[in-house]
Scaffold this motif. Structure first.
Motif, mmCIF file in Angstrom:
data_model
loop_
_atom_site.group_PDB
_atom_site.id
_atom_site.type_symbol
_atom_site.label_atom_id
_atom_site.label_comp_id
_atom_site.label_asym_id
_atom_site.label_seq_id
_atom_site.Cartn_x
_atom_site.Cartn_y
_atom_site.Cartn_z
ATOM 1 N N PHE A 1 0.838 -1.206 0.000
ATOM 2 C CA PHE A 1 0.000 0.000 0.000
ATOM 3 C C PHE A 1 0.871 1.253 0.000
ATOM 4 O O PHE A 1 1.753 1.407 0.842
ATOM 5 N N ARG A 2 0.593 2.113 -0.954
ATOM 6 C CA ARG A 2 1.266 3.398 -1.040
ATOM 7 C C ARG A 2 0.238 4.511 -0.851
ATOM 8 O O ARG A 2 -0.960 4.298 -1.081
ATOM 9 N N PRO A 3 0.691 5.701 -0.421
ATOM 10 C CA PRO A 3 -0.252 6.812 -0.248
ATOM 11 C C PRO A 3 -1.097 7.033 -1.485
ATOM 12 O O PRO A 3 -0.585 7.110 -2.605
ATOM 13 N N SER A 4 -2.399 7.107 -1.283
ATOM 14 C CA SER A 4 -3.343 7.247 -2.384
ATOM 15 C C SER A 4 -4.583 7.963 -1.889
ATOM 16 O O SER A 4 -5.026 7.723 -0.753
ATOM 17 N N PRO A 5 -5.187 8.823 -2.733
ATOM 18 C CA PRO A 5 -6.432 9.494 -2.329
ATOM 19 C C PRO A 5 -7.586 8.530 -2.111
ATOM 20 O O PRO A 5 -8.575 8.893 -1.464
ATOM 21 N N GLU A 6 -7.467 7.302 -2.629
ATOM 22 C CA GLU A 6 -8.540 6.319 -2.472
ATOM 23 C C GLU A 6 -8.392 5.454 -1.221
ATOM 24 O O GLU A 6 -9.244 4.624 -0.935
ATOM 25 N N THR A 7 -7.290 5.643 -0.484
ATOM 26 C CA THR A 7 -7.017 4.784 0.666
ATOM 27 C C THR A 7 -7.041 5.587 1.966
ATOM 28 O O THR A 7 -6.396 6.623 2.084
ATOM 29 N N GLY A 8 -7.793 5.078 2.935
ATOM 30 C CA GLY A 8 -7.802 5.664 4.268
ATOM 31 C C GLY A 8 -6.972 4.811 5.210
ATOM 32 O O GLY A 8 -6.905 3.586 5.058
ATOM 33 N N VAL A 9 -6.320 5.442 6.170
ATOM 34 C CA VAL A 9 -5.456 4.719 7.085
ATOM 35 C C VAL A 9 -5.868 4.994 8.531
ATOM 36 O O VAL A 9 -6.262 6.102 8.882
ATOM 37 N N VAL A 10 -5.752 3.957 9.343
ATOM 38 C CA VAL A 10 -6.044 4.071 10.771
ATOM 39 C C VAL A 10 -4.754 3.871 11.547
ATOM 40 O O VAL A 10 -4.075 2.846 11.394
ATOM 41 N N LEU A 11 -4.395 4.845 12.356
ATOM 42 C CA LEU A 11 -3.266 4.731 13.263
ATOM 43 C C LEU A 11 -3.813 4.122 14.556
ATOM 44 O O LEU A 11 -4.497 4.788 15.324
ATOM 45 N N ALA A 12 -3.527 2.845 14.755
ATOM 46 C CA ALA A 12 -4.100 2.118 15.885
ATOM 47 C C ALA A 12 -3.085 2.040 17.014
ATOM 48 O O ALA A 12 -2.105 1.293 16.951
ATOM 49 N N SER A 13 -3.326 2.823 18.050
ATOM 50 C CA SER A 13 -2.421 2.946 19.185
ATOM 51 C C SER A 13 -2.818 1.995 20.306
ATOM 52 O O SER A 13 -3.953 1.514 20.367
ATOM 53 N N ALA A 14 -1.888 1.765 21.224
ATOM 54 C CA ALA A 14 -2.191 0.934 22.383
ATOM 55 C C ALA A 14 -3.256 1.569 23.255
ATOM 56 O O ALA A 14 -4.078 0.876 23.858
ATOM 57 N N ARG B 1 -10.636 1.748 0.049
ATOM 58 C CA ARG B 1 -10.084 0.770 0.996
ATOM 59 C C ARG B 1 -9.643 1.493 2.262
ATOM 60 O O ARG B 1 -9.263 2.664 2.237
ATOM 61 N N ILE B 2 -9.682 0.738 3.351
ATOM 62 C CA ILE B 2 -9.247 1.259 4.648
ATOM 63 C C ILE B 2 -8.247 0.273 5.240
ATOM 64 O O ILE B 2 -8.539 -0.922 5.376
ATOM 65 N N VAL B 3 -7.069 0.779 5.563
ATOM 66 C CA VAL B 3 -5.983 -0.053 6.081
ATOM 67 C C VAL B 3 -5.702 0.352 7.525
ATOM 68 O O VAL B 3 -5.621 1.535 7.843
ATOM 69 N N VAL B 4 -5.568 -0.645 8.379
ATOM 70 C CA VAL B 4 -5.310 -0.403 9.801
ATOM 71 C C VAL B 4 -3.883 -0.832 10.136
ATOM 72 O O VAL B 4 -3.507 -1.986 9.916
ATOM 73 N N ALA B 5 -3.085 0.119 10.645
ATOM 74 C CA ALA B 5 -1.691 -0.165 10.983
ATOM 75 C C ALA B 5 -1.472 -0.005 12.482
ATOM 76 O O ALA B 5 -1.878 1.001 13.063
ATOM 77 N N PRO B 6 -0.832 -0.981 13.127
ATOM 78 C CA PRO B 6 -0.579 -0.863 14.572
ATOM 79 C C PRO B 6 0.550 0.120 14.843
ATOM 80 O O PRO B 6 1.667 -0.039 14.326
ATOM 81 N N PHE B 7 0.267 1.137 15.633
ATOM 82 C CA PHE B 7 1.285 2.102 16.018
ATOM 83 C C PHE B 7 1.966 1.587 17.284
ATOM 84 O O PHE B 7 1.793 2.094 18.376
ATOM 85 N N VAL B 8 2.728 0.530 17.106
ATOM 86 C CA VAL B 8 3.455 -0.100 18.200
ATOM 87 C C VAL B 8 4.852 -0.451 17.707
ATOM 88 O O VAL B 8 5.077 -0.619 16.501
ATOM 89 N N ILE B 9 5.793 -0.560 18.639
ATOM 90 C CA ILE B 9 7.175 -0.844 18.260
ATOM 91 C C ILE B 9 7.354 -2.288 17.811
ATOM 92 O O ILE B 9 7.983 -2.576 16.793
ATOM 93 N N ALA B 10 6.801 -3.225 18.582
ATOM 94 C CA ALA B 10 7.053 -4.643 18.317
ATOM 95 C C ALA B 10 5.754 -5.434 18.296
ATOM 96 O O ALA B 10 4.776 -5.056 18.939
ATOM 97 N N PRO B 11 5.721 -6.534 17.552
ATOM 98 C CA PRO B 11 4.503 -7.364 17.497
ATOM 99 C C PRO B 11 4.246 -8.033 18.833
ATOM 100 O O PRO B 11 5.165 -8.277 19.625
ATOM 101 N N GLY B 12 2.978 -8.317 19.091
ATOM 102 C CA GLY B 12 2.624 -8.962 20.346
ATOM 103 C C GLY B 12 1.128 -8.985 20.527
ATOM 104 O O GLY B 12 0.365 -8.998 19.553
ATOM 105 N N VAL B 13 0.703 -8.983 21.757
ATOM 106 C CA VAL B 13 -0.717 -9.075 22.076
ATOM 107 C C VAL B 13 -1.496 -7.919 21.470
ATOM 108 O O VAL B 13 -2.573 -8.101 20.887
ATOM 109 N N LEU B 14 -0.965 -6.700 21.584
ATOM 110 C CA LEU B 14 -1.684 -5.527 21.085
ATOM 111 C C LEU B 14 -1.815 -5.537 19.569
ATOM 112 O O LEU B 14 -2.893 -5.261 19.030
ATOM 113 N N SER B 15 -0.735 -5.841 18.864
ATOM 114 C CA SER B 15 -0.812 -5.848 17.395
ATOM 115 C C SER B 15 -1.776 -6.934 16.919
ATOM 116 O O SER B 15 -2.498 -6.745 15.925
ATOM 117 N N HIS B 16 -1.815 -8.068 17.628
ATOM 118 C CA HIS B 16 -2.751 -9.144 17.276
ATOM 119 C C HIS B 16 -4.188 -8.690 17.496
ATOM 120 O O HIS B 16 -5.079 -8.951 16.668
#
Length: 266
Positions: free
Chosen positions: A137-150, A202-217
């Protein structure tokens, strides 16, 4: 000094580290988090020519005093602690000062500096872009992004992440929103509904976390349930994360300089 027979190249030995860095994370019961933080620590150590050790506030066995003891055994007596905390909240304002104070008492021969937490640094938006690019996924006017924080109980911390999500839109995405995996504030499903109102393809959700784990899952599961596209990679492998950690170390050294430490150029 050694000479490679195959290519006849002179190989210089790595210079001995003159100081140490402890990357202090929240900790996670997920073993992937430890591996991810280890990768980040190796890159930071290579960039700064520093001896890097890992510690956590919770879950993992390695604590701050253990990491300091490990570096002391390597004849490292000047150490910078970098809290790998994206929220400047309770852990940053209470747990980190408490633990570093205890270490200073227990190890009087160690010069311990405490850097600012990673926090909601705008450079990390480049890291999120890189994570999404690796997933196609690259920046696009057709794509929305969610910054998903802890998430956090601190309103100021949530506000910083909301502002960061809004700034992310300036990178060329069609829309952006913030979501929190815990505490008050909108959840992933709420953020997805908000972006759908903009008629994005399209809407893409990205975990705003340093490392994978319980929160990213958890974030990925909530994204799927909301009909959005989950991205499971995290910031640990990005150049942006390395850049921010190194800047925190350098700032701590500049604010409290010692003649024995010189920063690598570049």
């Amino acid at each position: 000094m050694a000479r490679s027979r195959k290519n006849d190249l002179v190989v210089l030995p790595t210079a001995r580290a003159s100081y140490g860095v402890v990357l202090l994370s929240h900790g996670s019961p997920d073993p992937r988090a430890r591996l991810a933080n280890d990768l980040l620590s190796r890159r930071v150590g290579h960039r700064l020519n520093a001896a890097v050790s890992l510690a956590s506030l919770d879950h993992d066995q390695a604590r701050l005093d253990g990491a300091v003891a490990h570096l002391q055994e390597r004849d490292i007596h000047e150490i910078v602690v970098v809290p790998l905390l994206l929220n400047v909240a309770y852990h940053a304002t209470s747990d980190v000062p408490e633990q570093t104070t205890q270490v200073k008492v227990s190890y009087p021969g160690i010069k311990l500096r405490v850097a600012r937490p990673i926090g909601a640094d705008a450079t990390l938006l480049k890291g999120l872009d890189a994570v999404l690019k690796a997933s196609g996924f690259r920046p696009s006017p057709e794509t929305g992004v969610v910054l998903a924080s802890a998430g956090s109980a601190f309103e100021s911390a949530r506000a910083r992440h909301a502002a960061l999500a809004l700034e992310w839109r300036s990178h060329g995405w069609g829309g952006s929103a913030v979501a929190f995996a815990s505490g008050p504030g909108p959840r992933v499903a709420d953020a997805v509904v908000t972006l759908r109102e903009s008629n994005l393809e399209r809407i893409v959700v990205a975990p705003f976390v340093i490392a994978p784990g319980v929160l990213s899952h958890r974030i990925a599961s909530e994204a799927r349930a909301a009909g959005a596209i989950p991205v499971t990679s995290t910031l640990h492998s990005t150049d942006a994360a390395v850049d921010v950690v190194c800047r925190r170390v350098e700032a701590a050294l500049i604010e409290d300089p010692r003649p024995s430490i010189t920063l690598p150029r570049g």
